[in-house]
Design an enzyme around this catalytic site. Sequence first.
Site, PDB file in Angstrom:
ATOM      1  N   LYS A   1       0.803  -1.221   0.000  1.00 31.52           N
ATOM      2  CA  LYS A   1       0.000   0.000   0.000  1.00 31.52           C
ATOM      3  C   LYS A   1       0.837   1.271   0.000  1.00 31.52           C
ATOM      4  O   LYS A   1       0.536   2.212  -0.724  1.00 31.52           O
ATOM      5  CB  LYS A   1      -0.836   0.025   1.283  1.00 31.52           C
ATOM      6  CG  LYS A   1      -2.295  -0.035   1.067  1.00 31.52           C
ATOM      7  CD  LYS A   1      -3.087   0.107   2.363  1.00 31.52           C
ATOM      8  CE  LYS A   1      -2.517  -0.407   3.601  1.00 31.52           C
ATOM      9  NZ  LYS A   1      -1.974   0.142   4.638  1.00 31.52           N
TER      10      LYS A   1
ATOM     11  N   ARG B   1      -8.912   2.654  10.037  1.00 28.63           N
ATOM     12  CA  ARG B   1      -8.483   1.286  10.345  1.00 28.63           C
ATOM     13  C   ARG B   1      -9.594   0.490  11.015  1.00 28.63           C
ATOM     14  O   ARG B   1      -9.426  -0.684  11.279  1.00 28.63           O
ATOM     15  CB  ARG B   1      -7.365   1.383  11.338  1.00 28.63           C
ATOM     16  CG  ARG B   1      -5.932   1.027  11.132  1.00 28.63           C
ATOM     17  CD  ARG B   1      -5.399   0.374   9.985  1.00 28.63           C
ATOM     18  NE  ARG B   1      -4.109  -0.190  10.318  1.00 28.63           N
ATOM     19  CZ  ARG B   1      -2.941   0.366  10.007  1.00 28.63           C
ATOM     20  NH1 ARG B   1      -2.891   1.478   9.327  1.00 28.63           N
ATOM     21  NH2 ARG B   1      -1.825  -0.221  10.366  1.00 28.63           N
TER      22      ARG B   1
ATOM     23  N   ARG C   1      12.023  -2.235  11.365  1.00 28.77           N
ATOM     24  CA  ARG C   1      10.851  -1.815  12.134  1.00 28.77           C
ATOM     25  C   ARG C   1      10.680  -2.704  13.355  1.00 28.77           C
ATOM     26  O   ARG C   1      10.756  -3.915  13.261  1.00 28.77           O
ATOM     27  CB  ARG C   1       9.591  -1.883  11.257  1.00 28.77           C
ATOM     28  CG  ARG C   1       9.480  -0.713  10.329  1.00 28.77           C
ATOM     29  CD  ARG C   1       8.310  -0.847   9.396  1.00 28.77           C
ATOM     30  NE  ARG C   1       7.027  -1.050  10.092  1.00 28.77           N
ATOM     31  CZ  ARG C   1       5.866  -0.722   9.550  1.00 28.77           C
ATOM     32  NH1 ARG C   1       5.821  -0.159   8.362  1.00 28.77           N
ATOM     33  NH2 ARG C   1       4.752  -0.949  10.199  1.00 28.77           N
TER      34      ARG C   1
ATOM     35  N   ARG D   1      -0.663  -8.078  13.805  1.00 32.27           N
ATOM     36  CA  ARG D   1      -1.102  -7.008  12.893  1.00 32.27           C
ATOM     37  C   ARG D   1      -2.045  -7.559  11.823  1.00 32.27           C
ATOM     38  O   ARG D   1      -3.024  -6.916  11.448  1.00 32.27           O
ATOM     39  CB  ARG D   1       0.111  -6.302  12.278  1.00 32.27           C
ATOM     40  CG  ARG D   1       0.846  -5.448  13.324  1.00 32.27           C
ATOM     41  CD  ARG D   1       2.164  -4.902  12.827  1.00 32.27           C
ATOM     42  NE  ARG D   1       1.990  -4.038  11.686  1.00 32.27           N
ATOM     43  CZ  ARG D   1       2.789  -4.009  10.635  1.00 32.27           C
ATOM     44  NH1 ARG D   1       3.827  -4.806  10.570  1.00 32.27           N
ATOM     45  NH2 ARG D   1       2.551  -3.181   9.664  1.00 32.27           N
TER      46      ARG D   1
HETATM   47  P1  AMP Z   1       1.209   1.181   9.296  1.00 33.81           P
HETATM   48  O1  AMP Z   1       2.519   1.764   8.907  1.00 33.81           O
HETATM   49  O2  AMP Z   1       0.040   1.811   8.596  1.00 33.81           O
HETATM   50  O3  AMP Z   1       1.173  -0.328   9.230  1.00 33.81           O
HETATM   51  O4  AMP Z   1       0.985   1.555  10.848  1.00 33.81           O
HETATM   52  C1  AMP Z   1       1.895   1.140  11.836  1.00 33.81           C
HETATM   53  C2  AMP Z   1       1.203   1.142  13.204  1.00 33.81           C
HETATM   54  O5  AMP Z   1       0.734   2.451  13.498  1.00 33.81           O
HETATM   55  C3  AMP Z   1      -0.034   0.261  13.297  1.00 33.81           C
HETATM   56  O6  AMP Z   1       0.295  -1.083  13.584  1.00 33.81           O
HETATM   57  C4  AMP Z   1      -0.788   0.919  14.438  1.00 33.81           C
HETATM   58  O7  AMP Z   1      -0.217   0.620  15.680  1.00 33.81           O
HETATM   59  C5  AMP Z   1      -0.514   2.391  14.179  1.00 33.81           C
HETATM   60  N1  AMP Z   1      -1.550   2.974  13.283  1.00 33.81           N
HETATM   61  C6  AMP Z   1      -1.390   3.434  12.009  1.00 33.81           C
HETATM   62  N2  AMP Z   1      -2.540   3.912  11.511  1.00 33.81           N
HETATM   63  C7  AMP Z   1      -3.459   3.756  12.492  1.00 33.81           C
HETATM   64  C8  AMP Z   1      -4.850   4.032  12.599  1.00 33.81           C
HETATM   65  N3  AMP Z   1      -5.544   4.572  11.585  1.00 33.81           N
HETATM   66  N4  AMP Z   1      -5.466   3.737  13.773  1.00 33.81           N
HETATM   67  C9  AMP Z   1      -4.815   3.205  14.794  1.00 33.81           C
HETATM   68  N5  AMP Z   1      -3.507   2.888  14.773  1.00 33.81           N
HETATM   69  C10 AMP Z   1      -2.832   3.160  13.637  1.00 33.81           C
END
Ligand code: AMP
Length: 192
Positions: free
Chosen positions: A13, A88, A133, A144
């Site tokens: 994405k 989310r 990460r 996740r």
């Molecule tokens: P991502 O890079 O989008 O996979 O986000 C990494 C982490 O950030 C996720 O595993 C969540 O802990 C947090 N996160 C990102 N976007 C959201 C969201 N819209 N709502 C809640 N937590 C988020």
Amino acid sequence: MRLVLLGPPGAGKGTQAQRIAARYGIPHVSTGDILRGNVRSGTDLGREAQAYMDRGDLVPDDLVNRMVFDRLGADDARQGFLLDGYPRNVAQAKELDAHLEAEQQSLTAVLRFDVPFDELARRVLGRAAEEGRTDDSEEIVRNRLEVYRTQTAPLETFYGERGLLHAVDAVGSIEDVSARALAVLAGLESRS
Ligand code: AMP
């Protein structure tokens, strides 16, 4: 163009988001990137968010909603934006709807990037080494993916019922997947 990208961790994405945002000249708003930036610079938000992120759990909605609406209030987002990683869950999607409605705006489309489940874990674990990460260890990755399945996947129905959801086959080269996504969006533009 006011776009939302949906897809599980490992669906590519982020890469596609950058390409689509560049094509339409709209800001790429990645909640994961903004949160990681806050963690790195040690802001209050970063301190609150870090434990959730390290577990692969969602950060509480009120923190994320505020952060996103703040970002969407910036000048560069007035003509359009691409949301990557937000909403989310259904509660966030409803808040986003209410926010946009108050601004007399609405979403143009939601693109869902599809990758078979067994390929996802492999892709995400491969990324751990590359990006270092802290939320890419095997157990956290599984969490996740589970969080996506239980909390985020219901958005497919939510947006599907509103006629906004478009599936994009996300297996293949970056260029192939981009071409598919841009073809979907071009189709929408020609309809409007
Ligand atoms: P991502 O890079 O989008 O996979 O986000 C990494 C982490 O950030 C996720 O595993 C969540 O802990 C947090 N996160 C990102 N976007 C959201 C969201 N819209 N709502 C809640 N937590 C988020």
